[in-house]
Design a protein around this motif. Structure first.
Motif, PDB file in Angstrom:
ATOM      1  N   LYS A 154      54.569 -43.270  29.207  1.00 59.65           N
ATOM      2  CA  LYS A 154      53.630 -42.445  29.978  1.00 59.65           C
ATOM      3  C   LYS A 154      52.628 -41.739  29.069  1.00 59.65           C
ATOM      4  O   LYS A 154      52.928 -41.365  27.953  1.00 59.65           O
ATOM      5  N   PHE A 212      52.202 -34.660  31.576  1.00 56.94           N
ATOM      6  CA  PHE A 212      52.385 -36.106  31.730  1.00 56.94           C
ATOM      7  C   PHE A 212      51.765 -36.626  33.011  1.00 56.94           C
ATOM      8  O   PHE A 212      51.815 -35.963  34.049  1.00 56.94           O
ATOM      9  N   ASP A 244      54.135 -38.814  43.290  1.00 60.55           N
ATOM     10  CA  ASP A 244      55.321 -38.666  42.476  1.00 60.55           C
ATOM     11  C   ASP A 244      55.399 -37.319  41.774  1.00 60.55           C
ATOM     12  O   ASP A 244      56.221 -37.110  40.917  1.00 60.55           O
ATOM     13  N   ASN A 262      56.434 -33.964  40.590  1.00 57.61           N
ATOM     14  CA  ASN A 262      57.744 -33.336  40.680  1.00 57.61           C
ATOM     15  C   ASN A 262      57.597 -31.830  40.546  1.00 57.61           C
ATOM     16  O   ASN A 262      57.125 -31.320  39.538  1.00 57.61           O
ATOM     17  N   ILE A 319      59.772 -29.565  40.222  1.00 59.50           N
ATOM     18  CA  ILE A 319      60.736 -28.841  39.379  1.00 59.50           C
ATOM     19  C   ILE A 319      60.204 -28.665  37.963  1.00 59.50           C
ATOM     20  O   ILE A 319      60.257 -27.593  37.396  1.00 59.50           O
ATOM     21  N   HIS A 320      59.657 -29.751  37.400  1.00 62.44           N
ATOM     22  CA  HIS A 320      59.117 -29.600  36.045  1.00 62.44           C
ATOM     23  C   HIS A 320      57.596 -29.739  36.014  1.00 62.44           C
ATOM     24  O   HIS A 320      56.973 -29.427  35.003  1.00 62.44           O
ATOM     25  N   GLY A 327      55.732 -32.154  35.609  1.00 65.77           N
ATOM     26  CA  GLY A 327      55.218 -33.067  34.586  1.00 65.77           C
ATOM     27  C   GLY A 327      54.982 -32.391  33.253  1.00 65.77           C
ATOM     28  O   GLY A 327      54.273 -32.914  32.407  1.00 65.77           O
ATOM     29  N   LYS A 328      55.570 -31.234  33.053  1.00 65.59           N
ATOM     30  CA  LYS A 328      55.343 -30.495  31.805  1.00 65.59           C
ATOM     31  C   LYS A 328      56.555 -30.584  30.875  1.00 65.59           C
ATOM     32  O   LYS A 328      57.685 -30.407  31.304  1.00 65.59           O
ATOM     33  N   TRP A 329      56.237 -30.817  29.617  1.00 69.33           N
ATOM     34  CA  TRP A 329      57.272 -31.028  28.608  1.00 69.33           C
ATOM     35  C   TRP A 329      56.919 -30.137  27.430  1.00 69.33           C
ATOM     36  O   TRP A 329      55.751 -30.125  27.013  1.00 69.33           O
ATOM     37  N   ASN A 369      59.977 -30.091  22.449  1.00 69.17           N
ATOM     38  CA  ASN A 369      60.562 -31.389  22.767  1.00 69.17           C
ATOM     39  C   ASN A 369      59.747 -32.524  22.153  1.00 69.17           C
ATOM     40  O   ASN A 369      60.308 -33.494  21.648  1.00 69.17           O
ATOM     41  N   SER A 380      60.022 -22.242  34.882  1.00 66.66           N
ATOM     42  CA  SER A 380      59.918 -22.072  33.426  1.00 66.66           C
ATOM     43  C   SER A 380      58.466 -21.850  33.028  1.00 66.66           C
ATOM     44  O   SER A 380      58.170 -21.175  32.046  1.00 66.66           O
TER      45      SER A 380
END
Lengths: 422, 554
Positions: free
Chosen positions: A192, A220, A250, A252, A254-255, A257-259, A263, A338
């Motif tokens: 991705k 993402f 798609d 989401n 909950i997150h 698309g964030k990282w 990480n 978060s």
């Protein structure tokens, strides 16, 4: 000590909670505030000559008057190009070029042209490399609005025909576009595409004082990246703006698309090694500092101002970072829990750096906060400290001692200056 | 000559511990080596050495031996033997004989419990098939195979059972109807209800021998002192990766030396050395390689072909377990802000894994038995029995999390696949089968309860009194080896120790440490939900200081 009075143009909980938890009192933007978290649209009023407004010593505000020099796509590109040219004229080693005529150390924005002004230049470049994809962005808009991809000149001609109802009016900022080479070899993780959103705090441009936030994140795409041309219309593949991605099926919640950048670092260091990932993050710091140096001369360095920028960076598959754009007013709405925690901390850490600890704002303060007030920020560059360092090195050189910063040419010097960022 | 060379290596690597039964073991090892591809390579190398013109006929033997030695064969053979011995159950290497059944699980009542549990799982799987009227397996039509091949690296979008119909209408199995066959909670019930029929101490109210905890079976587990000895390399006086290499500590103190040593270890390519080095943790940039060396995963052409073959099996047949795996990823990793980016990698590992019959080998050590299914219409006829799924493993809720942390280490799916398979066959299977093995989930649960009682009796008693048995919270941590409960870098630091000490016992130690660490808040709770809330977010925890605290502070 009297309580700090704050004003804000945003009804955002991360801001209000922060200020209220400090016991600050909310006042209107027209009242006597000490701390104003303003929207970019109001900043012009505050500083305009007509307003008759004069900021006092105990007032600070979260934007520089002409931040657009950095945060409008066309102006940023113009300033960086000029910065490079000036350095080149000086014969500064930073402006060194490689065999292909590119800047060896300052090539950190994708090749970009202004439209319609640079149309002829663009066409010339396009004809040289007809198989590249370009991305068109309106200068004055954010959050992915009005962006489209171009890989044929005809698409551009059609756009210009459709747009120009009246060809006699000069183009305003809203109608100017920048067209940039599209990074078609982005680094993919899990297949991705993503971009980086980093927060950069500037408390002064002359001397330059910059802080980098450790809790940046990757955004993402929800859709698998596919460089093939028939996907050009699917904007979800190409744009990582959360506001665009949110419309995708798609997305989401909950997150979002964030990282986290931590990480990303764990992944890169594990799969590619420490040296490579260290270099990437050094390069990102390098790019940040030079993008700011490029505008330091033109920004009106008002002592009442600080600014927290959102840097958007894309990393290509050679692990080279590219600066895409800088936002003056990065989103403070939280998409996930978060995200909310991170943004709350961001504001809290910003306040701790721009206001003398436990005191009311004071523009006569030397703007050197204690290290323990950095929070999740790291001091990236302090021109005063760097100059003091340089002076120290000059003394060493005069005394006949080897100068570590000059050994091994430019790369070493680069490292030398990076060491002072920390 | 070859035999002599091997014997030497074996004796070296076993360091004299095989004295009782060296012959039996030697025969096994030699047999294993003869049947491996390594043997063929060795012969070829020996041939090449022998043909060297510099070699004198009179010194043929010595010359060839030296040549092989300097070509690294010494190390290769040692590694091969080491991994072979590692893969054998302890009882086998000790020369204890028994029926295959006893080797799997010596205690009859445990064996029975596992059998009953397997039946239950299978029944629930079958009833899902009946309810949804989908077969356990079906062959995919050509078109669908092609379609899936195209989507192979992005299965996360539409899922494995998705199919583009001829009319352009999409059809897929309704995922909302697929539910995990079991979750840690269900399995905990099985573990808790385990009773030893020969042990009659339970039941007398007021007697002192009633266990405080949930685990009712008497099994020998280690004491804190024994664990201290076992984990002595993790002592507070010893510098550790994951504590002493953080960026705010000057690199001269530890990190530089550690990195230098690490490079040396990696270049030696010797599994026992890598393992020893990892006892103090793996530096991030070396972890992937160290783990591969410890587990003996060294990919060659054959491995790549093997993976491609598994992929082909996935494309050919649609299995019900695919939907279970798909659903599991969607319920866990897809919603996890640390792992969602790896969603597609997980399918590329988990789906081929379910087709991999090599996994069946681990059942010689596992108390579990692979489930059988029968070809339609031949129910109960042994000749028509097939293992289902082909690898014999029915996934539970959270299974994908065994793979997820490793996605940070391996960018290459094939490498990721083989490392995961090794990890599963060596460690993870123990976390979801009923067994009396000291590394099994029952022993680990008991170890957790014993340690917590011994170290924090006040806390244990309080939680028990308010109806919140600690194991009810800790069990899911143990069963998933903490994956998905800790920050990703911390899980990896924890698994470093699992690999290095070749033991899962570190998991209950960490669970105890976490309870200790949150003791003040836990002492205030009066309900199960409140206790669960105190322990819900472990993402800020630093694993190593906690482990050191639990092991060495008292």
């Amino acid at each position: 000590m009297s309580r700090i009075k704050f004003a804000t143009d945003f009804d955002k909980s991360v801001l209000l909670n922060n200020f209220e938890n400090r016991g600050w009192i909310q006042v209107g933007a027209e009242d006597d505030w000490n701390f104003y978290w303003a929207g970019v649209h109001n900043i012009r009023n505050v500083f305009s000559v007509d307003s008759g407004f004069r900021l006092q010593d105990d007032q600070v505000i979260n934007h520089f008057p002409n931040h657009v020099e950095l945060t409008r796509k066309d102006l940023m590109v113009k300033n960086i190009k000029r910065y490079r040219k000036d350095l080149e004229k000086e014969g500064n080693p930073l402006a060194e070029k490689d065999e292909s005529g590119r800047f060896a150390h300052l090539d950190f924005i994708p090749q970009t042209f202004m439209l319609p002004a640079d149309y002829n230049l663009f066409v010339e470049e396009f004809r040289k490399n007809p198989n590249t994809t370009w991305i068109m962005k309106p200068c004055g808009k954010a959050r992915g609005i009005g962006i489209f991809l171009v890989n044929k000149l005809s698409q551009l001609k059609k756009w210009s025909r459709d747009g120009k109802g009246n060809s006699f009016t000069p183009p305003t900022a809203k109608e100017t576009y920048v067209i940039s080479k599209y990074i078609d070899n982005p680094l993919l993780i899990g297949g991705k595409k993503f971009d980086l959103r980093l927060y950069v705090l500037v408390t002064s441009f002359r001397p330059l004082k910059v802080y980098m936030y450790r809790l940046g994140f990757c955004r993402f795409c929800t859709v698998k990246y596919n460089a093939s041309l028939n996907e050009l219309d699917n904007m979800f593949v190409h744009l990582t703006n959360v506001s665009i991605q949110k419309q995708g099926d798609d997305y989401n919640a909950i997150h979002g698309g964030k990282w986290t950048v931590q990480n990303l670092r764990l992944f890169l260091e594990s799969t590619r090694g420490k040296d490579v990932s260290d270099k990437l993050f050094d390069d990102i710091n390098w790019l940040t500092v030079h993008s700011l140096k490029a505008v330091a001369g033109v920004i009106s360095n008002d002592r009442h101002c600080f600014e927290c920028y959102g840097y958007d960076i894309i990393i290509d598959d050679n692990l080279k970072p590219w600066l895409i754009e800088v936002n003056a007013s990065p989103s403070l709405s939280a998409t996930t829990s978060s995200d909310r925690i991170m943004k709350y901390r961001l504001i809290s850490d910003v306040v701790n750096i721009v206001i003398p600890p436990g005191d009311i704002p004071d523009v006569r303060w030397n703007k050197v906060p204690d290290k323990e007030n950095y929070g999740h920020f790291d001091l990236l560059y302090d021109e005063e400290l760097a100059n003091a360092d340089q002076a120290g090195q000059d003394l060493r050189a005069k005394a006949g001692l080897p100068n570590p910063a000059l050994r091994g040419g430019i790369r070493e010097q680069r490292k030398g200056s990076q060491a002072t960022w920390k | 000559m070859l035999r002599a060379f091997l014997v030497e290596s074996i004796l070296d690597s076993k360091m004299g511990s095989v004295e009782q039964q060296p012959d039996n073991l030697l025969v096994n090892v030699l047999q294993f080596l003869r049947s491996s591809t390594l043997f063929n390579d060795l012969l070829i190398s020996a041939q090449e050495e022998a043909q060297k013109t510099s070699l004198r006929i009179s010194e043929l033997k010595k010359g060839v031996q030296n040549g092989l030695g300097s070509a690294g064969w010494d190390r290769k053979l040692r590694n091969a033997i080491y991994h072979f011995l590692q893969s054998q159950p302890k009882s086998m290497t000790n020369g204890i004989l028994g029926s295959p059944e006893q080797l799997k699980e010596p205690l009859t009542y445990v064996r029975k419990a596992q059998l009953a549990w397997e039946k239950k799982i299978l029944k629930s799987l079958n009833s899902m098939c009946t309810e949804l009227t989908i077969p356990l397996a079906r062959r995919r039509p050509e078109r669908e195979q092609k379609d899936m091949m195209v989507r192979w690296t992005e299965l996360g979008v539409d899922g494995p059972a998705f199919m583009r119909g001829s009319s352009g209408i999409c059809r897929g199995i309704d995922l909302s109807q697929i539910r995990p066959v079991y979750a840690p909670k269900d399995f905990l019930e099985v573990v808790v209800s385990l009773q030893n029929p020969n042990c009659n101490s339970c039941g007398n109210v007021g007697s002192f021998d009633v266990p405080w905890g949930l685990i009712q079976v008497p099994m020998k587990v280690k004491t804190l002192n024994e664990l201290r000895l076992q984990y002595s390399d993790m002592a507070i006086t010893q510098c550790q990766t994951g504590v002493d290499d953080l960026s705010d500590i000057p690199a001269e103190l530890f990190d530089n030396e550690r990195t230098k040593l690490g490079r040396k270890v990696l270049s030696s390519k010797h599994a026992p050395i890598s393992r020893e080095f990892s006892k103090k943790g793996c530096p991030v940039s070396m972890r992937a390689e160290l783990w591969s060396q410890i587990l003996g995963v060294e990919l060659d052409q054959v491995d790549h072909l093997y993976y491609e073959q598994l992929k082909a099996y996935v494309l050919q047949h649609d299995l019900l377990v695919d939907n279970l795996l798909y659903k599991d990823v969607k319920l866990t990793a897809t919603n996890d802000d640390q792992y969602f980016v790896f969603e597609d990698f997980l399918y590329q590992v988990l789906l081929p894994f379910s087709r991999d019959t090599v996994v069946l080998k681990h059942f010689t050590q596992n108390s579990a038995t692979p489930p059988k299914s029968y070809i339609r219409g031949k129910l109960g006829v042994e000749e028509f029995a097939v293992t289902y799924p082909p690898n014999g493993v029915i996934p539970f809720h959270g299974f994908a999390m065994y793979v997820a942390p490793m996605c940070y280490l391996y960018d290459d799916v094939v490498q990721l696949y083989f490392v995961f398979r090794k990890m599963y066959m060596h460690f993870f299977f123990r976390l979801h089968s009923v067994s009396s093995h000291p590394q099994g989930i029952v022993s680990l649960s008991l170890l957790f309860e014993h340690l917590l009682q011994a170290e924090e009796p006040e806390l244990f008693y309080h939680l028990k009194q308010v109806g919140c048995q600690p194991l009810k919270i800790a069990f899911k941590w143990l069963m998933r080896a903490f994956s998905g409960f800790l920050a990703s870098d911390q899980v990896l630091l924890l698994w470093d120790r699992v690999l290095a000490y070749d033991s899962l016992e570190i998991l209950p130690v960490l669970a105890v440490a976490i309870f200790s660490f949150r003791k003040t808040n836990l002492m205030r709770v009066t309900t199960f939900n409140a206790a669960e809330a105190v322990l819900a977010d472990l993402f800020t925890l630093q694993v190593l200081p906690l482990l050191q605290l639990a092991l060495f502070s008292k």
